[in-house]
Scaffold this motif. Structure first.
Motif, mmCIF file in Angstrom:
data_model
loop_
_atom_site.group_PDB
_atom_site.id
_atom_site.type_symbol
_atom_site.label_atom_id
_atom_site.label_comp_id
_atom_site.label_asym_id
_atom_site.label_seq_id
_atom_site.Cartn_x
_atom_site.Cartn_y
_atom_site.Cartn_z
ATOM 1 N N THR A 46 50.741 37.730 45.862
ATOM 2 C CA THR A 46 49.497 37.034 45.530
ATOM 3 C C THR A 46 49.087 37.386 44.111
ATOM 4 O O THR A 46 49.414 38.466 43.618
ATOM 5 N N THR A 48 45.380 36.986 41.876
ATOM 6 C CA THR A 48 43.992 36.543 41.913
ATOM 7 C C THR A 48 43.223 37.082 40.710
ATOM 8 O O THR A 48 43.580 38.112 40.143
ATOM 9 N N LEU A 49 42.166 36.364 40.348
ATOM 10 C CA LEU A 49 41.252 36.817 39.310
ATOM 11 C C LEU A 49 40.060 37.431 40.018
ATOM 12 O O LEU A 49 39.371 36.760 40.774
ATOM 13 N N ARG A 50 39.856 38.729 39.811
ATOM 14 C CA ARG A 50 38.778 39.437 40.494
ATOM 15 C C ARG A 50 38.113 40.371 39.495
ATOM 16 O O ARG A 50 38.697 41.377 39.103
ATOM 17 N N LEU A 58 42.980 40.587 36.312
ATOM 18 C CA LEU A 58 44.006 39.843 37.020
ATOM 19 C C LEU A 58 44.692 40.810 37.972
ATOM 20 O O LEU A 58 45.231 41.833 37.545
ATOM 21 N N GLU A 59 44.629 40.511 39.267
ATOM 22 C CA GLU A 59 45.219 41.386 40.281
ATOM 23 C C GLU A 59 46.363 40.676 40.979
ATOM 24 O O GLU A 59 46.272 39.492 41.285
ATOM 25 N N ALA A 60 47.425 41.420 41.232
ATOM 26 C CA ALA A 60 48.585 40.875 41.935
ATOM 27 C C ALA A 60 49.065 41.906 42.952
ATOM 28 O O ALA A 60 48.912 43.103 42.750
ATOM 29 N N ASP A 70 49.317 47.253 44.464
ATOM 30 C CA ASP A 70 48.424 46.399 43.682
ATOM 31 C C ASP A 70 48.685 46.639 42.204
ATOM 32 O O ASP A 70 48.757 47.778 41.758
ATOM 33 N N SER A 78 44.445 35.572 32.855
ATOM 34 C CA SER A 78 45.747 35.046 33.266
ATOM 35 C C SER A 78 46.814 35.613 32.335
ATOM 36 O O SER A 78 46.517 36.041 31.223
ATOM 37 N N GLU A 83 52.816 34.916 38.498
ATOM 38 C CA GLU A 83 52.459 33.944 39.524
ATOM 39 C C GLU A 83 53.117 34.335 40.844
ATOM 40 O O GLU A 83 54.124 35.059 40.845
#
Length: 116
Positions: A46, A48-50, A58-60, A70, A78, A83
């Protein structure tokens, strides 16, 4: 052969990710400890922008077939190539946050798309 036929697709993908991490000389996420400098490889599940403390982040979630990790880039909304489904190699110092392993602002290498 029988094991591959009776294994779920998720199990097969996890096995492939573990083998890939080992082949690239990376540490398995399950073996990473707090404050250890590591190099890990896996697939982004995943992205996400948090915001954190009012700052974009930007977290992935990176998964290598053993456990999730994480990955957080502070101050970024971004990053081209980051992605879901993309394989990366990330390096940095592991921190523990709310019981989960986290890499803040890691250096990273995007894996070629043809390898997927």
């Amino acid at each position: 052969m029988l094991d591959r036929l009776s294994s779920s697709q998720e199990d097969l993908e996890s096995q492939e990710l573990r083998e890939d991490a080992q082949a690239t000389g990376c540490t398995r996420i399950s073996e990473c400890s707090d404050r250890q400098i590591v190099k890990v490889a896996g697939t982004l599940r995943t992205v996400t922008l948090r915001p954190r403390a009012g700052v974009p982040a930007l977290e992935a979630e990176l998964f290598d077939g053993t456990e999730p990790l994480d990955v957080v880039w502070l101050g970024r909304r971004s990053i081209v190539g980051i992605e879901p489904g993309r394989r990366i190699i990330a390096s940095g110092r592991v921190a523990m946050s709310h019981g989960r392993r986290v890499l803040f602002n890691p250096t990273y290498e995007l894996r070629p798309l043809g390898k997927e």
